[in-house]
Design a protein around this motif. Structure first.
Motif, PDB file in Angstrom:
ATOM      1  N   MET A 230     -18.618  25.605  -5.852  1.00 37.72           N
ATOM      2  CA  MET A 230     -18.113  25.303  -4.521  1.00 37.72           C
ATOM      3  C   MET A 230     -16.609  25.124  -4.606  1.00 37.72           C
ATOM      4  O   MET A 230     -16.101  24.506  -5.538  1.00 37.72           O
ATOM      5  N   TRP A 231     -15.898  25.689  -3.647  1.00 32.03           N
ATOM      6  CA  TRP A 231     -14.452  25.525  -3.606  1.00 32.03           C
ATOM      7  C   TRP A 231     -13.991  25.302  -2.178  1.00 32.03           C
ATOM      8  O   TRP A 231     -14.380  26.060  -1.311  1.00 32.03           O
ATOM      9  N   PRO A 232     -13.201  24.306  -1.881  1.00 29.82           N
ATOM     10  CA  PRO A 232     -12.722  23.264  -2.798  1.00 29.82           C
ATOM     11  C   PRO A 232     -13.890  22.437  -3.345  1.00 29.82           C
ATOM     12  O   PRO A 232     -14.915  22.300  -2.693  1.00 29.82           O
ATOM     13  N   PRO A 233     -13.712  21.891  -4.532  1.00 29.01           N
ATOM     14  CA  PRO A 233     -14.795  21.141  -5.174  1.00 29.01           C
ATOM     15  C   PRO A 233     -15.067  19.827  -4.466  1.00 29.01           C
ATOM     16  O   PRO A 233     -14.182  19.249  -3.824  1.00 29.01           O
ATOM     17  N   GLN A 234     -16.303  19.358  -4.573  1.00 33.60           N
ATOM     18  CA  GLN A 234     -16.661  18.050  -4.049  1.00 33.60           C
ATOM     19  C   GLN A 234     -17.247  17.144  -5.125  1.00 33.60           C
ATOM     20  O   GLN A 234     -17.419  15.955  -4.890  1.00 33.60           O
ATOM     21  N   ASP A 235     -17.562  17.703  -6.284  1.00 37.48           N
ATOM     22  CA  ASP A 235     -18.076  16.873  -7.365  1.00 37.48           C
ATOM     23  C   ASP A 235     -16.912  16.196  -8.079  1.00 37.48           C
ATOM     24  O   ASP A 235     -15.849  16.779  -8.270  1.00 37.48           O
ATOM     25  N   TRP A 236     -17.122  14.964  -8.484  1.00 34.95           N
ATOM     26  CA  TRP A 236     -16.043  14.174  -9.057  1.00 34.95           C
ATOM     27  C   TRP A 236     -15.587  14.684 -10.411  1.00 34.95           C
ATOM     28  O   TRP A 236     -14.446  14.494 -10.799  1.00 34.95           O
ATOM     29  N   GLY A 237     -16.481  15.352 -11.135  1.00 39.22           N
ATOM     30  CA  GLY A 237     -16.080  15.887 -12.421  1.00 39.22           C
ATOM     31  C   GLY A 237     -14.931  16.862 -12.279  1.00 39.22           C
ATOM     32  O   GLY A 237     -13.994  16.868 -13.088  1.00 39.22           O
ATOM     33  N   THR A 238     -14.987  17.690 -11.238  1.00 42.50           N
ATOM     34  CA  THR A 238     -13.902  18.639 -10.980  1.00 42.50           C
ATOM     35  C   THR A 238     -12.742  17.970 -10.268  1.00 42.50           C
ATOM     36  O   THR A 238     -11.571  18.228 -10.583  1.00 42.50           O
ATOM     37  N   LEU A 239     -13.038  17.090  -9.306  1.00 44.59           N
ATOM     38  CA  LEU A 239     -11.978  16.425  -8.561  1.00 44.59           C
ATOM     39  C   LEU A 239     -11.060  15.627  -9.485  1.00 44.59           C
ATOM     40  O   LEU A 239      -9.843  15.592  -9.294  1.00 44.59           O
ATOM     41  N   ARG A 240     -11.645  14.990 -10.486  1.00 45.12           N
ATOM     42  CA  ARG A 240     -10.843  14.192 -11.420  1.00 45.12           C
ATOM     43  C   ARG A 240      -9.840  15.055 -12.192  1.00 45.12           C
ATOM     44  O   ARG A 240      -8.817  14.559 -12.659  1.00 45.12           O
ATOM     45  N   LYS A 241     -10.158  16.335 -12.367  1.00 40.87           N
ATOM     46  CA  LYS A 241      -9.304  17.224 -13.144  1.00 40.87           C
ATOM     47  C   LYS A 241      -8.208  17.864 -12.312  1.00 40.87           C
ATOM     48  O   LYS A 241      -7.278  18.459 -12.876  1.00 40.87           O
ATOM     49  N   LEU A 242      -8.287  17.780 -10.997  1.00 42.10           N
ATOM     50  CA  LEU A 242      -7.257  18.383 -10.163  1.00 42.10           C
ATOM     51  C   LEU A 242      -5.940  17.626 -10.337  1.00 42.10           C
ATOM     52  O   LEU A 242      -5.929  16.393 -10.422  1.00 42.10           O
ATOM     53  N   PRO A 243      -4.820  18.324 -10.377  1.00 44.12           N
ATOM     54  CA  PRO A 243      -3.531  17.656 -10.583  1.00 44.12           C
ATOM     55  C   PRO A 243      -3.134  16.813  -9.385  1.00 44.12           C
ATOM     56  O   PRO A 243      -3.451  17.144  -8.234  1.00 44.12           O
ATOM     57  N   THR A 244      -2.447  15.728  -9.646  1.00 45.86           N
ATOM     58  CA  THR A 244      -1.951  14.867  -8.572  1.00 45.86           C
ATOM     59  C   THR A 244      -0.462  15.112  -8.317  1.00 45.86           C
ATOM     60  O   THR A 244       0.183  14.333  -7.627  1.00 45.86           O
ATOM     61  N   ASP A 245       0.071  16.178  -8.895  1.00 47.11           N
ATOM     62  CA  ASP A 245       1.401  16.673  -8.555  1.00 47.11           C
ATOM     63  C   ASP A 245       1.210  17.745  -7.482  1.00 47.11           C
ATOM     64  O   ASP A 245       0.433  18.676  -7.661  1.00 47.11           O
ATOM     65  N   PRO A 246       1.885  17.632  -6.327  1.00 48.10           N
ATOM     66  CA  PRO A 246       1.612  18.557  -5.219  1.00 48.10           C
ATOM     67  C   PRO A 246       1.849  20.027  -5.543  1.00 48.10           C
ATOM     68  O   PRO A 246       1.069  20.882  -5.119  1.00 48.10           O
ATOM     69  N   GLU A 247       2.915  20.339  -6.300  1.00 49.88           N
ATOM     70  CA  GLU A 247       3.162  21.746  -6.628  1.00 49.88           C
ATOM     71  C   GLU A 247       2.068  22.287  -7.541  1.00 49.88           C
ATOM     72  O   GLU A 247       1.598  23.420  -7.368  1.00 49.88           O
ATOM     73  N   LYS A 248       1.661  21.499  -8.525  1.00 50.20           N
ATOM     74  CA  LYS A 248       0.601  21.942  -9.421  1.00 50.20           C
ATOM     75  C   LYS A 248      -0.726  22.060  -8.678  1.00 50.20           C
ATOM     76  O   LYS A 248      -1.551  22.932  -8.983  1.00 50.20           O
ATOM     77  N   LEU A 249      -0.938  21.186  -7.702  1.00 49.09           N
ATOM     78  CA  LEU A 249      -2.155  21.264  -6.899  1.00 49.09           C
ATOM     79  C   LEU A 249      -2.170  22.563  -6.096  1.00 49.09           C
ATOM     80  O   LEU A 249      -3.200  23.238  -5.995  1.00 49.09           O
ATOM     81  N   ILE A 250      -1.033  22.929  -5.532  1.00 47.79           N
ATOM     82  CA  ILE A 250      -0.928  24.195  -4.798  1.00 47.79           C
ATOM     83  C   ILE A 250      -1.258  25.371  -5.704  1.00 47.79           C
ATOM     84  O   ILE A 250      -2.002  26.283  -5.326  1.00 47.79           O
ATOM     85  N   LEU A 251      -0.722  25.364  -6.916  1.00 49.36           N
ATOM     86  CA  LEU A 251      -0.978  26.472  -7.840  1.00 49.36           C
ATOM     87  C   LEU A 251      -2.440  26.500  -8.281  1.00 49.36           C
ATOM     88  O   LEU A 251      -3.011  27.572  -8.496  1.00 49.36           O
ATOM     89  N   SER A 252      -3.061  25.328  -8.391  1.00 50.64           N
ATOM     90  CA  SER A 252      -4.487  25.293  -8.707  1.00 50.64           C
ATOM     91  C   SER A 252      -5.290  25.952  -7.598  1.00 50.64           C
ATOM     92  O   SER A 252      -6.242  26.699  -7.852  1.00 50.64           O
ATOM     93  N   PHE A 253      -4.896  25.700  -6.352  1.00 54.11           N
ATOM     94  CA  PHE A 253      -5.603  26.295  -5.221  1.00 54.11           C
ATOM     95  C   PHE A 253      -5.246  27.765  -5.070  1.00 54.11           C
ATOM     96  O   PHE A 253      -6.046  28.557  -4.567  1.00 54.11           O
ATOM     97  N   LEU A 254      -4.057  28.143  -5.507  1.00 53.35           N
ATOM     98  CA  LEU A 254      -3.670  29.549  -5.461  1.00 53.35           C
ATOM     99  C   LEU A 254      -4.593  30.381  -6.342  1.00 53.35           C
ATOM    100  O   LEU A 254      -5.055  31.452  -5.951  1.00 53.35           O
TER     101      LEU A 254
END
Length: 343
Positions: free
Chosen positions: A183-207
């Motif tokens: 599922m994307w965007p993820p809703q499970d915490w295992g994946t959510l915990r790994k998402l970056p909390t830097d906004p630019e890096k978060l954008i690139l993760s979603f890219l």
């Protein structure tokens, strides 16, 4: 597509919950996104499953199909509230003393700062559930008839157990994802915990639609279509995941403020009748006037604390078309040990 994916598509098609059917224009947009997803998704890709918004079923389909189906159900409403940044100037201030001509980035950066200061750190166990209680008001724009719903969800933290989910008063058991599903965007915490909390890096993760990513891409190289997809992922994350690991929601607010086409609109009413400033998105990849995903994110006009969402839904064709405005907000949440257990 797997047998389960076919079953879930059938469920989506047959789902009613007292909601009128989609209009032709909405179906056309959903169909276009469906074909696009089907043509670009391989069986092994973790592609973006675009999340829906009430009253769309929030179910996980294999590949990118769910996103495409859900994408067209709700359209953006006319400019009322919220302000945005992303290279679009906000309109002039109104007579209300609390309304200011403020950019979307300012609103969203302030919202991020407020969230960082007030967010409650939570670390649920994988075997627990995140309970949320959401209040939804839906109004027929022509008749003024209003209906209210209380939706209570119990989502498995790691996705390994079935979850109880509701959409405008209709509830059902959502089975866990299988090994070949995502599922994307993820809703499970295992994946959510790994998402970056830097906004630019978060954008690139979603890219890249792959989650955490260390590639050194530049935001300057992101195309118009990619920005549209990134906005969809960010809006979906903020709408569908009301409780997140610490630092992720502030980063998502800041990332949303960096999306070109995001703008601010003043004087938007929330579900409690409060007047706030709204953030919405002008999607350059769809025809003007057709609306886009996301609706309005409504914020308190002084502190820019998040208040709730505003979306619009249409049904029927021609003279029979009906328009509904949906206002919603998160009433409460908790971490519990069992599904259907209230805090």
């Amino acid at each position: 597509m797997s047998d389960r994916g076919i079953d879930e598509l059938r469920t989506l098609r047959e789902y009613d919950a007292e909601a009128p059917p989609l209009d032709n224009a909405t179906r056309d947009r959903a169909r276009a996104r469906l074909f696009a997803a089907m043509s670009t998704t391989s069986a092994t890709d973790r592609t973006a499953a675009r999340p829906g918004r009430r009253p769309v079923l929030r179910i996980a389909l294999t590949g990118g199909i769910a996103a495409a189906v859900a994408a067209g159900v709700l359209i953006g409403v006319p400019d009322h509230d919220k302000d945005g940044d992303g290279a679009r100037a906000a309109g002039p201030g109104t007579s209300s003393p609390v309304m200011r001509n403020v950019s979307a980035r300012t609103v969203l950066n302030d919202a991020a700062a407020y969230e960082r200061k007030h967010e409650k750190a939570v670390s649920p166990r994988d075997d627990q559930f995140v309970y949320t209680k959401e209040i939804i008001q839906e109004t027929n724009q022509e008749t003024g008839a209003r209906k209210s719903y209380v939706d209570e969800d119990w989502r498995s933290v790691d996705g390994s157990q079935r979850s109880w989910v509701m959409e405008i008063g209709h509830g059902w058991w959502s089975p866990p994802l299988q090994k070949d599903e995502s599922m994307w965007p993820p809703q499970d915490w295992g994946t959510l915990r790994k998402l970056p909390t830097d906004p630019e890096k978060l954008i690139l993760s979603f890219l890249h639609k792959t989650g955490p990513d260390d590639r050194n891409d530049s935001l300057d190289d992101i195309t118009e279509q990619e920005w549209s997809d990134i906005h969809f992922s960010l809006a979906g994350l903020l709408k569908l995941v009301p409780v997140m690991p610490e630092g992720l929601r502030p980063a998502a607010y800041e990332a949303l403020g960096m999306v070109p086409g995001v703008r601010a609109v003043p004087n938007q009413k929330d579900a409690k009748g409060r007047t706030g400033v709204a953030i919405t998105y002008d999607d350059p990849t769809i025809p003007s006037g057709k609306g886009g995903y996301g609706g309005f994110f409504i914020f308190e006009p002084r502190t820019h604390r998040f208040l709730g969402f505003r979306d619009e839904r249409t049904s029927g064709d021609g003279a029979d078309m009906k328009r509904y405005v949906q206002l919603s907000y998160l009433d409460s949440w908790a971490v519990v040990d069992k599904a259907k257990q209230r805090p």
